[in-house]
Design an enzyme around this catalytic site. Structure first.
Site, mmCIF file in Angstrom:
data_model
loop_
_atom_site.group_PDB
_atom_site.id
_atom_site.type_symbol
_atom_site.label_atom_id
_atom_site.label_comp_id
_atom_site.label_asym_id
_atom_site.label_seq_id
_atom_site.Cartn_x
_atom_site.Cartn_y
_atom_site.Cartn_z
ATOM 1 C CB THR A 114 -9.723 -3.288 -10.032
ATOM 2 O OG1 THR A 114 -9.067 -4.223 -9.172
ATOM 3 C CG2 THR A 114 -9.605 -3.805 -11.466
ATOM 4 C CB ALA A 139 -18.323 -3.180 -11.214
ATOM 5 C CG MET A 153 -19.058 -0.950 0.599
ATOM 6 S SD MET A 153 -17.918 -2.221 1.210
ATOM 7 C CE MET A 153 -16.857 -2.467 -0.229
ATOM 8 C CG LEU A 154 -17.590 3.473 -4.271
ATOM 9 C CD1 LEU A 154 -16.945 4.244 -3.126
ATOM 10 C CD2 LEU A 154 -16.563 3.171 -5.370
ATOM 11 C CE LYS A 176 -13.588 -2.510 -12.523
ATOM 12 N NZ LYS A 176 -14.876 -1.810 -12.299
ATOM 13 C CE1 TYR A 196 -13.852 -7.080 -10.926
ATOM 14 C CE2 TYR A 196 -11.595 -6.894 -10.118
ATOM 15 C CZ TYR A 196 -12.884 -6.406 -10.194
ATOM 16 O OH TYR A 196 -13.206 -5.236 -9.544
#
Length: 295
Positions: free
Chosen positions: A101, A60, A12-13, A129, A125
């Site tokens: 994040t 990611a 998406m990004l 990150k 998660y």
């Protein structure tokens, strides 16, 4: 001519980044999807980074609940993979813009988390990150940029806003949690901000380190769902508030994911606008419109 690499270009990004970069005649852009570049492969990463001036990493492991069951695999991507990118950028002199994040924080604050606030993730998660963040800071103290974001929605992938509008065609009422606070962020707006940060970095105006790439203001998932319904011409009263304990998940979620944005000032850049404004912009955007269409 500045040479740019976008990893995770199929997400998406990543797709929004490519759209923003496409308007620039002063750039040569390379795109690598997950199928084209496995960032856990150090040799492949080294070859891909060679010859580039800026690397945007949007590759990611994003399955939060899946990471809870497979933390080693998630860390291989979000931690070790980022370390490979950071080392390769260090070897070639490229700048790395790494997307991270809000989940690196515990979510128990009552005021926005500053960029230098202590981290303490409450799920696998977030830990994975955070490992990636630390790799960027370690290997690229002068040329590494970590941009934490949260509550992303956009046109090119599964996300909360698109899900709510899809469910609007299937259910009369939707029960949505109202006890988690955060900052809904349009992925296209974030992509624009990331490119502006890279420009400032290349010009020597943006210090390396951590920035918070979320929209200003705050709301809950319930508030976001109501706002999306209103913009789509649907009755917001169809959204009903509920609590997180009604929807138990394998990975605990932070209750408070509001981030501060003070550090943009040192780069000479404004923070992202209020989430209401960018949500409206997302609905007004002529391309691509698909996720905002109501069945």
């Amino acid at each position: 001519m500045t040479r740019v690499l976008v990893t995770g270009a199929g997400g998406m990004l990543g797709q929004d980044l490519l759209a923003v970069l496409a308007s620039r005649s002063d750039l040569t852009v390379s795109a690598a999807t997950r199928a084209e570049l496995d960032i856990t492969d150090a040799e492949a990463v080294r070859a891909a980074v060679a010859g580039h001036d800026v690397v945007f990493n949007t590759a990611a492991w994003t399955d939060v609940d899946g990471a809870e069951q497979a933390e080693e695999a998630a860390t291989a991507v979000n931690g070790d993979g980022v370390a490979h990118l950071a080392r390769a950028c260090a070897d070639t002199g490229a700048r790395l813009v790494q997307v991270s994040t809000d989940y690196v924080f515990p979510g128990n604050a009552d005021a926005p988390y500053a960029e230098d606030a202590p981290t303490d993730p409450i799920n696998a998660y977030g830990r994975s990150k955070l490992a990636g963040e630390r790799a960027v800071v370690r290997f690229l103290p002068e040329t590494g940029y970590v941009v934490r974001t949260a509550w992303l929605y956009g046109a090119h992938g599964p996300n909360f806003v698109a899900t709510m509008l899809r469910l609007a065609g299937q259910r009369e009422h939707l029960d949505v949690v109202d006890d988690q606070q955060g900052q809904p962020t349009w992925s296209y707006a974030l992509a624009t901000q990331l490119v502006a940060l890279a420009d400032a970095a290349l010009a020597g105006r943006a210090p390396a380190g951590i920035y918070h790439g979320t929209c200003s203001g705050r709301t809950t998932w319930y508030g976001l769902a109501r706002a999306a319904f209103a913009l789509a011409g649907l009755d917001p009263e169809r959204i009903r508030p509920t609590t997180s304990d009604r929807y138990p998940r394998p990975a605990p979620r932070p209750a408070y994911s509001v981030l501060g944005h003070d550090r943009w000032a040192v780069a000479g850049l404004p923070p992202l606008p209020d989430w209401h404004d960018t949500l409206s912009d997302a609905f007004d955007s002529p391309t691509p419109p698909a996720p905002w269409k109501v069945a």
